[in-house]
Design a protein around this motif. Sequence first.
Motif, PDB file in Angstrom:
ATOM      1  N   GLN A 187       0.825  -1.203   0.000  1.00 11.10           N
ATOM      2  CA  GLN A 187       0.000   0.000   0.000  1.00 11.10           C
ATOM      3  C   GLN A 187       0.861   1.255   0.000  1.00 11.10           C
ATOM      4  N   THR A 188       0.419   2.257  -0.783  1.00 13.05           N
ATOM      5  CA  THR A 188       0.991   3.591  -0.708  1.00 13.05           C
ATOM      6  C   THR A 188      -0.116   4.527  -0.229  1.00 13.05           C
ATOM      7  N   ASP A 189       0.045   5.808  -0.465  1.00  8.96           N
ATOM      8  CA  ASP A 189      -1.005   6.750  -0.071  1.00  8.96           C
ATOM      9  C   ASP A 189      -2.014   6.973  -1.183  1.00  8.96           C
ATOM     10  N   ASP A 190      -1.978   6.150  -2.231  1.00  9.40           N
ATOM     11  CA  ASP A 190      -2.878   6.317  -3.374  1.00  9.40           C
ATOM     12  C   ASP A 190      -3.339   4.946  -3.855  1.00  9.40           C
ATOM     13  N   SER A 191      -4.616   4.657  -3.722  1.00  7.94           N
ATOM     14  CA  SER A 191      -5.140   3.344  -4.107  1.00  7.94           C
ATOM     15  C   SER A 191      -5.063   3.126  -5.614  1.00  7.94           C
ATOM     16  N   HIS A 192      -5.173   4.209  -6.411  1.00  5.69           N
ATOM     17  CA  HIS A 192      -5.069   4.053  -7.866  1.00  5.69           C
ATOM     18  C   HIS A 192      -3.664   3.621  -8.260  1.00  5.69           C
ATOM     19  N   ARG A 193      -2.662   4.224  -7.619  1.00  5.08           N
ATOM     20  CA  ARG A 193      -1.278   3.828  -7.868  1.00  5.08           C
ATOM     21  C   ARG A 193      -1.082   2.360  -7.506  1.00  5.08           C
ATOM     22  N   SER A 195      -3.211  -0.005  -7.527  1.00  6.41           N
ATOM     23  CA  SER A 195      -3.831  -0.868  -8.532  1.00  6.41           C
ATOM     24  C   SER A 195      -2.917  -1.047  -9.736  1.00  6.41           C
ATOM     25  N   HIS A 196      -2.292   0.053 -10.185  1.00  3.99           N
ATOM     26  CA  HIS A 196      -1.350  -0.032 -11.309  1.00  3.99           C
ATOM     27  C   HIS A 196      -0.145  -0.898 -10.946  1.00  3.99           C
ATOM     28  N   ALA A 197       0.317  -0.766  -9.709  1.00  9.28           N
ATOM     29  CA  ALA A 197       1.471  -1.550  -9.264  1.00  9.28           C
ATOM     30  C   ALA A 197       1.145  -3.034  -9.258  1.00  9.28           C
ATOM     31  N   ARG A 198      -0.053  -3.390  -8.806  1.00  8.19           N
ATOM     32  CA  ARG A 198      -0.442  -4.808  -8.790  1.00  8.19           C
ATOM     33  C   ARG A 198      -0.494  -5.378 -10.203  1.00  8.19           C
ATOM     34  N   GLU A 199      -0.943  -4.555 -11.150  1.00 10.50           N
ATOM     35  CA  GLU A 199      -0.978  -5.011 -12.540  1.00 10.50           C
ATOM     36  C   GLU A 199       0.435  -5.214 -13.074  1.00 10.50           C
ATOM     37  N   ALA A 200       1.325  -4.256 -12.770  1.00 12.34           N
ATOM     38  CA  ALA A 200       2.704  -4.362 -13.249  1.00 12.34           C
ATOM     39  C   ALA A 200       3.410  -5.569 -12.663  1.00 12.34           C
ATOM     40  N   LEU A 201       3.084  -5.909 -11.418  1.00 13.68           N
ATOM     41  CA  LEU A 201       3.718  -7.041 -10.741  1.00 13.68           C
ATOM     42  C   LEU A 201       2.990  -8.358 -11.014  1.00 13.68           C
ATOM     43  N   ASN A 202       1.815  -8.260 -11.659  1.00  9.98           N
ATOM     44  CA  ASN A 202       0.999  -9.448 -11.960  1.00  9.98           C
ATOM     45  C   ASN A 202       0.825 -10.293 -10.697  1.00  9.98           C
ATOM     46  N   THR A 203       0.307  -9.660  -9.649  1.00 13.55           N
ATOM     47  CA  THR A 203       0.209 -10.333  -8.350  1.00 13.55           C
ATOM     48  C   THR A 203      -0.786 -11.497  -8.340  1.00 13.55           C
ATOM     49  N   LYS A 204      -1.685 -11.541  -9.317  1.00 13.09           N
ATOM     50  CA  LYS A 204      -2.611 -12.674  -9.367  1.00 13.09           C
ATOM     51  C   LYS A 204      -1.866 -13.969  -9.696  1.00 13.09           C
ATOM     52  N   GLU A 205      -0.904 -13.871 -10.608  1.00  9.28           N
ATOM     53  CA  GLU A 205      -0.131 -15.054 -10.987  1.00  9.28           C
ATOM     54  C   GLU A 205       1.086 -15.254 -10.092  1.00  9.28           C
ATOM     55  N   TYR A 272      13.423  -7.835 -13.268  1.00  3.76           N
ATOM     56  CA  TYR A 272      12.400  -8.801 -12.865  1.00  3.76           C
ATOM     57  C   TYR A 272      11.197  -8.790 -13.823  1.00  3.76           C
ATOM     58  N   GLY A 273      11.419  -8.222 -14.997  1.00  2.00           N
ATOM     59  CA  GLY A 273      10.347  -8.188 -15.988  1.00  2.00           C
ATOM     60  C   GLY A 273       9.207  -7.276 -15.611  1.00  2.00           C
ATOM     61  N   VAL A 274       9.488  -6.266 -14.800  1.00  2.00           N
ATOM     62  CA  VAL A 274       8.462  -5.331 -14.347  1.00  2.00           C
ATOM     63  C   VAL A 274       8.648  -3.996 -15.055  1.00  2.00           C
ATOM     64  N   THR A 275       7.598  -3.516 -15.684  1.00  2.00           N
ATOM     65  CA  THR A 275       7.604  -2.186 -16.284  1.00  2.00           C
ATOM     66  C   THR A 275       7.073  -1.199 -15.266  1.00  2.00           C
ATOM     67  N   ALA A 276       7.846  -0.156 -14.992  1.00  2.00           N
ATOM     68  CA  ALA A 276       7.432   0.820 -13.984  1.00  2.00           C
ATOM     69  C   ALA A 276       6.065   1.374 -14.334  1.00  2.00           C
ATOM     70  N   PRO A 277       5.092   1.265 -13.423  1.00  2.00           N
ATOM     71  CA  PRO A 277       3.740   1.745 -13.723  1.00  2.00           C
ATOM     72  C   PRO A 277       3.668   3.265 -13.712  1.00  2.00           C
ATOM     73  N   VAL A 282       0.475  12.663 -16.256  1.00  2.00           N
ATOM     74  CA  VAL A 282       1.404  13.685 -15.769  1.00  2.00           C
ATOM     75  C   VAL A 282       2.548  13.102 -14.960  1.00  2.00           C
ATOM     76  N   ILE A 283       2.556  11.802 -14.708  1.00  2.00           N
ATOM     77  CA  ILE A 283       3.560  11.222 -13.813  1.00  2.00           C
ATOM     78  C   ILE A 283       4.397  10.183 -14.543  1.00  2.00           C
ATOM     79  N   SER A 284       5.681  10.249 -14.349  1.00  2.00           N
ATOM     80  CA  SER A 284       6.576   9.180 -14.792  1.00  2.00           C
ATOM     81  C   SER A 284       7.241   8.589 -13.564  1.00  2.00           C
ATOM     82  N   VAL A 285       7.632   7.318 -13.661  1.00  2.00           N
ATOM     83  CA  VAL A 285       8.213   6.609 -12.521  1.00  2.00           C
ATOM     84  C   VAL A 285       9.573   6.061 -12.922  1.00  2.00           C
ATOM     85  N   GLU A 286      10.562   6.248 -12.074  1.00  2.00           N
ATOM     86  CA  GLU A 286      11.892   5.731 -12.360  1.00  2.00           C
ATOM     87  C   GLU A 286      11.875   4.212 -12.422  1.00  2.00           C
TER      88      GLU A 286
END
Length: 299
Positions: A187-193, A195-205, A272-277, A282-286
């Motif tokens: 968890q961060t301070d933004d639930s939308h972020r 959600s994007h992180a979980r998709e990038a990490l493919n936490t379901k699989e 680790y095959g993760v694309t920064a979400p 307006v936001i880019s992530v390192e």
Amino acid sequence: MTTLTRIITGVGVAIVCVAIAAVGWWSLRPEGPEPVDLEAAVARLESTAGEGSDGSSASELDDRGSDSIPATESTATTSNAGPDTSVTTSTATAGDGAPSTETEATSLDTEAAGLSGVWTVVAREGTDGPTGEAAVSFAGYRVVEVLAGGVDESTVVGRTGEVAGAIELSGTALVAAKVEIEMATLQTDDSHRDSHAREALNTKEFPLAVFTLVEPVELPVRLLEGQSFSGSVLGDLTIKGVTNRRMFELEAQLTGDTIVVVGSAPVIFSDYGVTAPTSVAVISVEDHGIMEFQLFFSR
């Protein structure tokens, strides 16, 4: 002014207003938790001795690691010779006036027995992972987000208290360790972020990130006296099903009947095959960040 011109002007004004609002919101965001710190973690543990951060007793803490994550087996042979302990024996010779036999020895095995054994992660359900203000185990990451145009940046901190695992100490060495992290609960301070992180990490699989120690680490006997230890540990870090060998810098201290450990390591997401979400346009992530943890172990 034509209708088309008014529309273009209106859109331009709207974009500028949105940009100004984004910069204002960005600048007013609260700072994230500080990086993990051994002294702070020990202070939190001592301030809540005998009582959990939510008012529950220490006996109610959930040692999930004791059943789910046994310590990994180590085939390495380690020496029991600690860096700060020597064994000295003096024996008298026979004869009149000879002093009586006297042994002045420090039994390393006896001292080391105070730490030897399997220690499991102390985890608490319902932990407020992102804050890290309580004496609880957590793991997470730190990454820099940059506002479009590079006008401002902020360090984002994501954490979870859903960790489990164990370490094994033998003599004066850490001989095995394994820790698992529930990635979908970060968890961060933004639930939308998030959600994007979980998709990038493919936490379901790939729901877990796992660290496994690959080389024993010699520990000083003075750890028994409540003094801190700092050093490096080498292990296999698995994220999104990809395993890379990583060196973690850590600090540890025995406080009462608990071993407090904090540590961190730089991580490149693409390894680790993760694309920064990204979150909105307006936001880019390192593409790199810091993985960190604060863990409490007990027997």
